[in-house]
Design an enzyme around this catalytic site. Structure first.
Site, PDB file in Angstrom:
ATOM      1  N   CYS A 169      36.403  28.491  40.316  1.00 41.06           N
ATOM      2  CA  CYS A 169      35.181  29.119  40.818  1.00 41.06           C
ATOM      3  C   CYS A 169      34.491  30.013  39.794  1.00 41.06           C
ATOM      4  O   CYS A 169      33.503  30.672  40.096  1.00 41.06           O
ATOM      5  CB  CYS A 169      35.499  29.877  42.100  1.00 41.06           C
ATOM      6  N   HIS A 312      30.979  38.535  43.227  1.00 40.53           N
ATOM      7  CA  HIS A 312      31.570  37.226  43.519  1.00 40.53           C
ATOM      8  C   HIS A 312      31.880  37.140  45.020  1.00 40.53           C
ATOM      9  O   HIS A 312      31.795  36.062  45.604  1.00 40.53           O
ATOM     10  CB  HIS A 312      32.847  37.035  42.699  1.00 40.53           C
ATOM     11  N   GLU A 323      37.550  43.200  44.581  1.00 45.01           N
ATOM     12  CA  GLU A 323      36.318  43.341  43.787  1.00 45.01           C
ATOM     13  C   GLU A 323      35.641  44.671  44.089  1.00 45.01           C
ATOM     14  O   GLU A 323      35.121  45.344  43.191  1.00 45.01           O
ATOM     15  CB  GLU A 323      35.363  42.181  44.076  1.00 45.01           C
ATOM     16  N   LYS A 349      26.697  35.042  48.862  1.00 44.70           N
ATOM     17  CA  LYS A 349      27.526  34.034  49.562  1.00 44.70           C
ATOM     18  C   LYS A 349      27.417  34.138  51.083  1.00 44.70           C
ATOM     19  O   LYS A 349      27.723  33.181  51.785  1.00 44.70           O
ATOM     20  CB  LYS A 349      28.974  34.135  49.110  1.00 44.70           C
ATOM     21  N   HIS A 354      30.346  29.507  49.637  1.00 48.29           N
ATOM     22  CA  HIS A 354      30.972  29.524  48.315  1.00 48.29           C
ATOM     23  C   HIS A 354      30.837  28.139  47.671  1.00 48.29           C
ATOM     24  O   HIS A 354      31.495  27.189  48.088  1.00 48.29           O
ATOM     25  CB  HIS A 354      32.441  29.925  48.469  1.00 48.29           C
ATOM     26  N   PHE A 423      40.535  30.687  41.050  1.00 46.05           N
ATOM     27  CA  PHE A 423      41.976  30.433  41.152  1.00 46.05           C
ATOM     28  C   PHE A 423      42.560  30.404  39.738  1.00 46.05           C
ATOM     29  O   PHE A 423      41.918  29.956  38.789  1.00 46.05           O
ATOM     30  CB  PHE A 423      42.232  29.071  41.826  1.00 46.05           C
TER      31      PHE A 423
END
Ligand SMILES: *[C@@H]1O[C@H](CO)[C@@H](O)[C@H](O)[C@H]1NC(C)=O
Ligand SMILES: *[C@@H]1O[C@H](CO)[C@@H](O)[C@H](O)[C@H]1NC(C)=O
Length: 437
Positions: A169, A312, A323, A349, A354, A423
């Protein structure tokens, strides 16, 4: 060192086909999240950000109107989205007027997190049931992640570097950041189309993400409320598809050729790794903290200079908390901000879901437009910021930033940072600056 600016944008998102249309719907607080059909009944998460199907004139997707038949066969859906976004970005930047010689110095760096999952699934089944003769000669070229960039290079005769990151991502942000470095340091490359595309909304892919306990499962009946970054009710991310491509260009080159628009300047790129866990973030937000800090060091800025962070934040219980902690530690801990409310952070988002590898491409565009128009896009569905209810943690300390809930805010934005994390713990941050001579 060369200065690098954004001179074109193109996007295919759950809010529509077109960067400007997606932006307009985003700042109006609209959602592109819908229910998935019966094919997904066995999966606990049945919501997604799908690119809306319909006529081109309505800003929707219809392969027949977007691609000729041969191209539609040769390109997997992620590559079709990439090509469509690239086409928009090329026209937006006026690159169609470049001479063949100038096109030698244009590169393409467009990646994908997953590539064509659909082709793997369909061909595996066909091969299993029908054998060798059922495997299409186009199987491998449709599958390969770098073929989005390959097709775009071929279509436009761009003979610079042709590259394709695949870093889960974080892909889109790596594509933009690496393109920024290529232009800064290369002897020949003056322009790079940079971004990413994703399209893997297949039952098997959703099953995999659901098994990893990444997806939202509690909002199947109210899809538009499923993606709720930073909200206490968040319960996982909402998978989405699309593409985002920017034209990055050496400033001198852009001025010489009379580029029609300069949206923003790219001034910093920071990279880090959590080095912690395959799918979970480091709860302290260490990787996120380091990537933002490094982007600001690269830009020679203090945290206090940042007017807006496009987070994010994917609407997962742990990710958004990590975050939030990282942003707070950087801005208030050592950044010179006195009041948490001054720190402006939002996550697009909530509206688009996403887009996995494509997230950084689309969000890079939204961040550049925030800088260009002095508008903070909203975080929709954010009723109460805090740790997720699921975590059974009721401590609201440290959830006091300005998350721009529900409605956009008009606000001078000179510097903005776009974050992406993936990831494997990979983190990237990009710093945009308002363009001034
Ligand atoms: C670029 O090309 C288009 C046609 O594709 C033309 O309409 C336009 O005037 C050209 N712009 C410049 C700056 O040459
Ligand atoms: C953040 O937004 C608020 C409200 O729009 C504004 O008052 C504040 O000045 C902003 N902070 C920065 C650093 O731009």
């Amino acid at each position: 060192m060369r200065r690098v600016v954004v001179t074109g944008i193109g996007a295919v998102t759950p809010l529509g086909v077109g960067a400007k249309q997606s932006w307009t719907r985003l700042i109006n607080g609209q959602s592109g999240i819908v229910s998935l059909g019966d094919r997904f009944n066995a999966i606990p998460s049945r919501v997604a950000g799908l690119v809306p199907q319909g006529a081109k004139s309505d800003g929707k997707w219809n392969a027949e109107e977007r691609l000729d038949k041969g191209d539609a066969r040769k390109m997997a859906l992620f590559a079709q989205y990439a090509y469509t976004a690239a086409q928009e970005a090329v026209l937006d930047a006026g690159l169609q007027n470049l001479s063949d010689e100038a096109r030698e110095n244009v590169g393409v760096n467009i990646g994908s997190g997953i590539g064509s999952f659909e082709d793997v699934v369909k061909t595996t089944l066909a091969f299993d049931q029908g054998g060798y003769s059922k495997v299409s000669p186009l199987f491998v070229p449709r599958l390969l992640i770098n073929l989005a960039a390959g097709h775009i290079s071929m279509k436009f005769n761009f003979r610079g570097p042709s590259l394709a990151p695949s870093t889960a991502c974080t892909t889109g942000s790596h594509a933009i950041g690496d393109a920024f470095n290529i232009i800064r340091y290369s002897k020949s490359t003056r322009v790079v189309l940079a971004g990413a595309a994703e399209s893997c909304i297949e039952p098997l892919a959703l099953a995999g993400f659901a098994r990893a306990r990444s997806l939202s499962t509690g909002f199947n009946d109210i899809p538009e409320e499923a993606s709720r970054p930073f909200d206490r009710g968040r319960d996982g991310f909402v998978i989405a598809e699309g593409a985002g491509v920017v034209v990055l260009e050496d400033l001198e080159h852009a001025l010489e050729r009379g580029a029609p628009e300069i949206y923003a300047e790219v001034v910093g790129y920071g990279l880090a790794s959590d080095a912690y866990h395959v799918t979970a973030p480091d709860p302290s937000g260490r990787g996120a903290f380091l990537s933002m800090k490094r982007a600001l060091e690269d830009a020679e800025l203090r945290p206090r200079d940042v007017d807006y962070v496009n987070a994010h934040a994917t609407s997962t219980p742990l990710g958004d908390s990590a975050e939030n902690r990282a942003i707070r530690n950087l801005m208030l801990g050592e950044g010179g901000y006195e009041h948490a409310q001054q720190v402006n952070v939002s996550s697009s988002k909530g509206a688009v879901g996403h887009l996995l590898g494509a997230a950084g491409g689309v969000e890079g565009i939204f961040t550049a437009l925030a800088v260009r128009h002095n508008i903070l896009p909203p975080t929709i569905n954010l009723q109460c910021p805090g740790p997720a209810l699921k975590e059974k943690d009721d401590n609201l300390d440290g959830w006091d930033l300005n998350y721009v809930p529900f409605e956009k805010q008009e606000q001078q934005v000179n510097y903005a940072v776009s974050n992406s994390f993936g990831f494997g713990g990979t983190c990237a941050s990009i710093c945009f600056k308002k363009y001034t001579e």
